[in-house]
Design a protein around this motif. Structure first.
Motif, PDB file in Angstrom:
ATOM      1  N   ASP A  32       0.827  -1.210   0.000  1.00 37.10           N
ATOM      2  CA  ASP A  32       0.000   0.000   0.000  1.00 37.10           C
ATOM      3  C   ASP A  32       0.858   1.256   0.000  1.00 37.10           C
ATOM      4  O   ASP A  32       0.565   2.229  -0.706  1.00 37.10           O
ATOM      5  N   ILE A  33       1.943   1.244   0.787  1.00 36.41           N
ATOM      6  CA  ILE A  33       2.834   2.406   0.845  1.00 36.41           C
ATOM      7  C   ILE A  33       3.504   2.625  -0.506  1.00 36.41           C
ATOM      8  O   ILE A  33       3.605   3.761  -1.001  1.00 36.41           O
ATOM      9  N   ALA A  36       0.936   4.080  -2.900  1.00 34.30           N
ATOM     10  CA  ALA A  36       0.663   5.487  -2.589  1.00 34.30           C
ATOM     11  C   ALA A  36       1.809   6.372  -3.066  1.00 34.30           C
ATOM     12  O   ALA A  36       1.591   7.473  -3.591  1.00 34.30           O
ATOM     13  N   LYS A  37       3.035   5.876  -2.923  1.00 34.17           N
ATOM     14  CA  LYS A  37       4.200   6.640  -3.370  1.00 34.17           C
ATOM     15  C   LYS A  37       4.178   6.805  -4.891  1.00 34.17           C
ATOM     16  O   LYS A  37       4.447   7.887  -5.418  1.00 34.17           O
ATOM     17  N   ALA A  39       1.529   6.748  -6.854  1.00 33.99           N
ATOM     18  CA  ALA A  39       0.442   7.664  -7.220  1.00 33.99           C
ATOM     19  C   ALA A  39       0.849   9.118  -6.965  1.00 33.99           C
ATOM     20  O   ALA A  39       0.593   9.999  -7.790  1.00 33.99           O
ATOM     21  N   TYR A  40       1.510   9.367  -5.829  1.00 32.46           N
ATOM     22  CA  TYR A  40       1.936  10.732  -5.498  1.00 32.46           C
ATOM     23  C   TYR A  40       2.961  11.229  -6.514  1.00 32.46           C
ATOM     24  O   TYR A  40       2.874  12.365  -6.991  1.00 32.46           O
TER      25      TYR A  40
END
Length: 170
Positions: A32-33, A36-37, A39-40
């Protein structure tokens, strides 16, 4: 009613199941991390435009360098603020300790002989006794005989004069 204790094999089995579930959660959290990274980064850092001549690329590099410098200054300012806040926190902690003071615990009276105190300090391996008088030497008192006669003072002066000459000759 008596409750039955869990057998050790059952306890180990449950423990291993819990550890497997926790390991799965940790792996999912890592995924998940990472997502998220990604996507950011895709949202905030679009792919750079590499088309164009050398002058356009040089201009792009200059813009990147200016952005890096600005971010570096912000990071430095943030570090300075954090260090200042940490210093203030330390000072406040010291003030709190000074205001409250350190409470000393009440000491209890303990009746203990000197031998048991030494044994407690040095341990049971060392055999120490506080009978210090047994280790002392026996000394016999000698009575000094004082002369009651008055000596001739001139003789003393002559002896000292001879001594003086001995030092002068050397």
């Amino acid at each position: 009613m008596s409750e039955k204790k869990m057998t050790s094999s059952r306890r180990h089995h449950l423990k291993s199941l819990i550890l497997q579930i926790a390991q799965g959660w940790l792996e999912q959290e890592k995924k998940d991390i990472a997502a998220a990274k990604e996507a950011y980064m895709a949202e905030h850092c679009p792919a750079p435009e590499m088309s164009g001549d050398q002058a356009a690329l040089m201009e792009f590099c200059k813009k990147l360098a200016a952005i890096i410098d600005k971010i570096d200054e912000e990071r430095y300012d943030a570090e300075a603020k954090v260090m200042k806040a940490d210093k203030e926190l330390e000072d406040l902690k010291i003030k709190v300790v000074d205001l409250i003071g350190v409470k000393k615990p009440a000491l209890k009276k303990v009746r203990m002989s000197a031998d048991t105190m030494l044994q407690a300090l040095l341990g049971s391996k060392h055999k120490v006794t506080m009978d210090l008088r047994s280790n002392l030497k026996q000394v016999k008192k000698e009575v000094k005989e004082e002369s009651t006669e008055a000596g001739d003072w001139r003789k003393n002066i002559e002896d000292k004069a001879d001594r003086k000459k001995m030092f002068e000759a050397a």
